[in-house]
Write a protein that holds these residues in place. Structure first.
Motif, PDB file in Angstrom:
ATOM      1  N   SER A  73       0.844  -1.193   0.000  1.00 36.85           N
ATOM      2  CA  SER A  73       0.000   0.000   0.000  1.00 36.85           C
ATOM      3  C   SER A  73       0.880   1.244   0.000  1.00 36.85           C
ATOM      4  N   GLY A  74       0.232   2.413  -0.024  1.00 30.43           N
ATOM      5  CA  GLY A  74       0.959   3.639   0.237  1.00 30.43           C
ATOM      6  C   GLY A  74       1.160   4.599  -0.913  1.00 30.43           C
ATOM      7  N   SER A  75       2.329   5.241  -0.914  1.00 36.68           N
ATOM      8  CA  SER A  75       2.649   6.435  -1.685  1.00 36.68           C
ATOM      9  C   SER A  75       2.489   6.312  -3.195  1.00 36.68           C
ATOM     10  N   SER A  76       1.842   7.323  -3.786  1.00 39.94           N
ATOM     11  CA  SER A  76       1.788   7.402  -5.251  1.00 39.94           C
ATOM     12  C   SER A  76       3.128   7.854  -5.816  1.00 39.94           C
ATOM     13  N   THR A  77       3.931   8.559  -5.013  1.00 40.67           N
ATOM     14  CA  THR A  77       5.257   8.980  -5.463  1.00 40.67           C
ATOM     15  C   THR A  77       6.166   7.780  -5.658  1.00 40.67           C
ATOM     16  N   VAL A  78       6.154   6.862  -4.704  1.00 39.28           N
ATOM     17  CA  VAL A  78       7.008   5.673  -4.764  1.00 39.28           C
ATOM     18  C   VAL A  78       6.423   4.615  -5.699  1.00 39.28           C
ATOM     19  N   TYR A  79       5.152   4.738  -6.022  1.00 34.62           N
ATOM     20  CA  TYR A  79       4.447   3.744  -6.822  1.00 34.62           C
ATOM     21  C   TYR A  79       5.177   3.334  -8.108  1.00 34.62           C
ATOM     22  N   PRO A  80       5.712   4.280  -8.913  1.00 33.64           N
ATOM     23  CA  PRO A  80       6.378   3.835 -10.148  1.00 33.64           C
ATOM     24  C   PRO A  80       7.572   2.912  -9.902  1.00 33.64           C
ATOM     25  N   VAL A  81       8.297   3.131  -8.810  1.00 38.94           N
ATOM     26  CA  VAL A  81       9.417   2.247  -8.476  1.00 38.94           C
ATOM     27  C   VAL A  81       8.889   0.875  -8.093  1.00 38.94           C
ATOM     28  N   PRO A 142       7.294  -1.372  12.374  1.00 35.04           N
ATOM     29  CA  PRO A 142       7.586  -1.015  10.978  1.00 35.04           C
ATOM     30  C   PRO A 142       9.095  -0.992  10.739  1.00 35.04           C
ATOM     31  N   VAL A 143       9.515  -1.622   9.657  1.00 35.15           N
ATOM     32  CA  VAL A 143      10.928  -1.695   9.294  1.00 35.15           C
ATOM     33  C   VAL A 143      11.171  -0.723   8.148  1.00 35.15           C
ATOM     34  N   GLU A 144      12.006   0.289   8.386  1.00 36.65           N
ATOM     35  CA  GLU A 144      12.215   1.344   7.398  1.00 36.65           C
ATOM     36  C   GLU A 144      13.312   0.991   6.410  1.00 36.65           C
ATOM     37  N   PHE A 145      13.005   1.192   5.107  1.00 38.03           N
ATOM     38  CA  PHE A 145      13.984   1.029   4.039  1.00 38.03           C
ATOM     39  C   PHE A 145      14.023   2.328   3.223  1.00 38.03           C
ATOM     40  N   PHE A 146      15.158   3.019   3.254  1.00 35.58           N
ATOM     41  CA  PHE A 146      15.370   4.284   2.537  1.00 35.58           C
ATOM     42  C   PHE A 146      15.826   3.926   1.126  1.00 35.58           C
ATOM     43  N   LEU A 147      14.943   4.162   0.120  1.00 33.23           N
ATOM     44  CA  LEU A 147      15.147   3.592  -1.211  1.00 33.23           C
ATOM     45  C   LEU A 147      15.648   4.565  -2.267  1.00 33.23           C
ATOM     46  N   ALA A 148      15.270   5.831  -2.187  1.00 32.53           N
ATOM     47  CA  ALA A 148      15.581   6.762  -3.284  1.00 32.53           C
ATOM     48  C   ALA A 148      15.385   8.188  -2.790  1.00 32.53           C
ATOM     49  N   GLN A 149      15.641   9.161  -3.681  1.00 28.76           N
ATOM     50  CA  GLN A 149      15.437  10.573  -3.355  1.00 28.76           C
ATOM     51  C   GLN A 149      14.692  11.270  -4.496  1.00 28.76           C
ATOM     52  N   ASP A 150      13.903  12.266  -4.118  1.00 24.06           N
ATOM     53  CA  ASP A 150      13.061  12.992  -5.066  1.00 24.06           C
ATOM     54  C   ASP A 150      13.361  14.485  -5.001  1.00 24.06           C
ATOM     55  N   ALA A 151      13.156  15.179  -6.117  1.00 23.90           N
ATOM     56  CA  ALA A 151      13.226  16.643  -6.158  1.00 23.90           C
ATOM     57  C   ALA A 151      11.800  17.148  -6.381  1.00 23.90           C
ATOM     58  N   LEU A 152      11.068  17.385  -5.301  1.00 23.58           N
ATOM     59  CA  LEU A 152       9.675  17.820  -5.409  1.00 23.58           C
ATOM     60  C   LEU A 152       9.604  19.075  -6.281  1.00 23.58           C
ATOM     61  N   THR A 153       8.739  19.040  -7.293  1.00 25.48           N
ATOM     62  CA  THR A 153       8.801  20.030  -8.369  1.00 25.48           C
ATOM     63  C   THR A 153       7.563  20.928  -8.386  1.00 25.48           C
ATOM     64  N   PHE A 254       9.153  14.789  -8.903  1.00 24.11           N
ATOM     65  CA  PHE A 254       9.983  15.049 -10.078  1.00 24.11           C
ATOM     66  C   PHE A 254       9.748  14.014 -11.173  1.00 24.11           C
ATOM     67  N   ALA A 255       9.547  12.758 -10.806  1.00 26.36           N
ATOM     68  CA  ALA A 255       9.364  11.700 -11.803  1.00 26.36           C
ATOM     69  C   ALA A 255       8.175  11.986 -12.711  1.00 26.36           C
ATOM     70  N   TYR A 256       7.112  12.559 -12.145  1.00 26.89           N
ATOM     71  CA  TYR A 256       5.922  12.839 -12.947  1.00 26.89           C
ATOM     72  C   TYR A 256       6.130  14.051 -13.845  1.00 26.89           C
ATOM     73  N   TYR A 257       7.054  14.915 -13.474  1.00 29.16           N
ATOM     74  CA  TYR A 257       7.405  16.033 -14.356  1.00 29.16           C
ATOM     75  C   TYR A 257       8.371  15.596 -15.440  1.00 29.16           C
ATOM     76  N   VAL A 258       9.446  14.927 -15.069  1.00 28.93           N
ATOM     77  CA  VAL A 258      10.514  14.630 -16.016  1.00 28.93           C
ATOM     78  C   VAL A 258      10.057  13.656 -17.099  1.00 28.93           C
ATOM     79  N   ASN A 259       9.040  12.859 -16.807  1.00 23.89           N
ATOM     80  CA  ASN A 259       8.524  11.944 -17.823  1.00 23.89           C
ATOM     81  C   ASN A 259       7.478  12.600 -18.722  1.00 23.89           C
ATOM     82  N   ASN A 260       7.111  13.831 -18.390  1.00 23.54           N
ATOM     83  CA  ASN A 260       6.187  14.607 -19.235  1.00 23.54           C
ATOM     84  C   ASN A 260       6.684  16.048 -19.311  1.00 23.54           C
ATOM     85  N   PRO A 261       7.924  16.257 -19.747  1.00 24.32           N
ATOM     86  CA  PRO A 261       8.548  17.585 -19.642  1.00 24.32           C
ATOM     87  C   PRO A 261       7.913  18.645 -20.524  1.00 24.32           C
ATOM     88  N   ASP A 262       7.170  18.252 -21.535  1.00 28.55           N
ATOM     89  CA  ASP A 262       6.570  19.221 -22.437  1.00 28.55           C
ATOM     90  C   ASP A 262       5.166  19.637 -22.012  1.00 28.55           C
TER      91      ASP A 262
END
Length: 359
Positions: A73-81, A142-153, A254-262
């Motif tokens: 469950s959870g984040s739409s930001t992490v969802y693509p990963v 809860p066991v935390e796993f730090f997976l990636a970093q984002d540039a909120l856009t 950032f992922a949702y911006y960079v994949n639709n930059p135009d």
């Protein structure tokens, strides 16, 4: 105690010790993913399968083939990963089924993970103190796993040629319930005398939580952000909303911006008296970009101990988190070697039942 991020980055042998702990077997699974709220659309009742609903007793029983269900469950930001990693894992182990949903970080914790209905919860911000307490009240560590970093856009319409950058102070003014300006010109007299059309994540989103805490901060009003904006858990809908109005304004991963930059225009950010900094993976990695933030997934320690196929999947997830496609195809900063080793150490402790979350 969770392992420190300062652990020895050369301890790659931990990967082999984890394989022994988790049991031999291919690192893979299969199943379906869903955008729903986890209502059993994967063919189950939304449970973790430990009652035998997946045709087993909830464990792998020493079998060479991984099998069972995994609910994420959870984040739409992490969802693509998570979507890409589960797809790869599914190709290798067709007897493991997935129910992967976008509930928002907070929505996933509140409605799925804390009640004990999911094995993992993705999050675009750290677990909050009250969420941690409610987890423990329900017998969940809860066991935390730090997976990636984002540039909120921060984004505007492509036709908004009157703005290329914005200060964090003006960003706060626009979104704070204490000010809530109606017109662009209310914030800056050089901007148009046109009303704002605002788009952002819903209140169940970790992106919402991060933005309200980092940009807006404490407010005098009885809400953390102005209420007259279009909120959604579908980040691509934020981009579509901004694309449709010349005076629209929003923020998204950032992922949702960079994949639709135009489709929309990203604004550079000004912090204090600094020069404008555009959103980028490099800026997120260095911390030079003002809205760089970490991305996580949280595992249910009890279920990690019980379910071998979950152990194997999390190990696979961790080892995939440093791959180049996380940046090149998705749009986030991948984990580095240190993060991978820290995550593997956390998983090892969870399997042994020795993990305790510490912020």
């Amino acid at each position: 105690m969770a392992p420190s991020h300062d652990a020895d980055a050369n301890s790659i042998t931990r990967r082999k010790s984890l394989a022994a702990l988790a049991g031999a077997g291919a690192l893979a699974v299969a199943g379906c993913t869903s955008d729903s709220g986890g209502d059993g659309s994967d063919g189950s009742d939304g449970s973790d399968g430990s009652d035998g609903s997946d045709g087993s007793d909830g464990s792998d029983g020493g079998s060479e083939t991984l099998s069972g269900d995994i609910r994420i469950s959870g984040s739409s930001t992490v969802y693509p990963v998570a979507q890409e990693v589960t797809r790869q894992f599914a190709e290798q182990n067709p007897d493991v089924g997935f129910n992967l949903t976008r509930d928002g970080s907070g929505g996933g914790f509140e409605n799925v993970f804390i009640p004990g209905d999911s094995d993992m919860n993705n999050a675009s911000r750290p677990i909050q103190d009250d969420e941690l307490q409610r987890c423990r009240d329900n017998g969940i560590e809860p066991v935390e796993f730090f997976l990636a970093q984002d540039a909120l856009t921060v984004v505007v319409n492509n036709e908004a040629d009157f703005i290329d950058s914005i200060s964090l102070e003006d960003l706060k003014t626009i979104w704070s319930p204490d000010t809530a300006p109606e017109m662009w010109s209310d914030v800056n007299s050089d901007w148009p005398d046109e009303p704002f059309d605002l788009y952002g994540p819903a209140s169940t989103s970790g992106t919402y939580d991060y933005f309200t805490e980092t940009v807006i901060g404490e407010t005098e009003a009885d809400q953390p952000i102005r209420e007259d904006f279009e909120g959604t858990e579908e980040d691509d809908l934020i981009a579509q909303g901004v694309q449709g109005n010349e005076y629209a304004f929003g923020y998204l991963p950032f992922a949702y911006y960079v994949n639709n930059p135009d489709s929309v225009k990203a604004l550079s950010l000004i912090e204090g008296g600094s020069d404008p900094v555009e959103p980028s993976l490099e800026g997120a990695k260095s911390g030079n970009y003002p809205l760089a933030r970490p991305l996580f997934t949280y595992g249910h320690m009890g279920k990690i101990q019980e379910k071998n196929h979950l152990q194997e999947f999390i190990e696979y997830y961790i080892n995939e988190s440093d791959e180049d496609y996380i940046a090149n195809d998705i749009g986030y900063v991948p984990a580095n070697d240190q993060m991978v080793e820290d995550n593997l150490a956390a998983l090892e402790e969870a399997i042994a039942g020795d993990y305790e979350y510490s912020a």
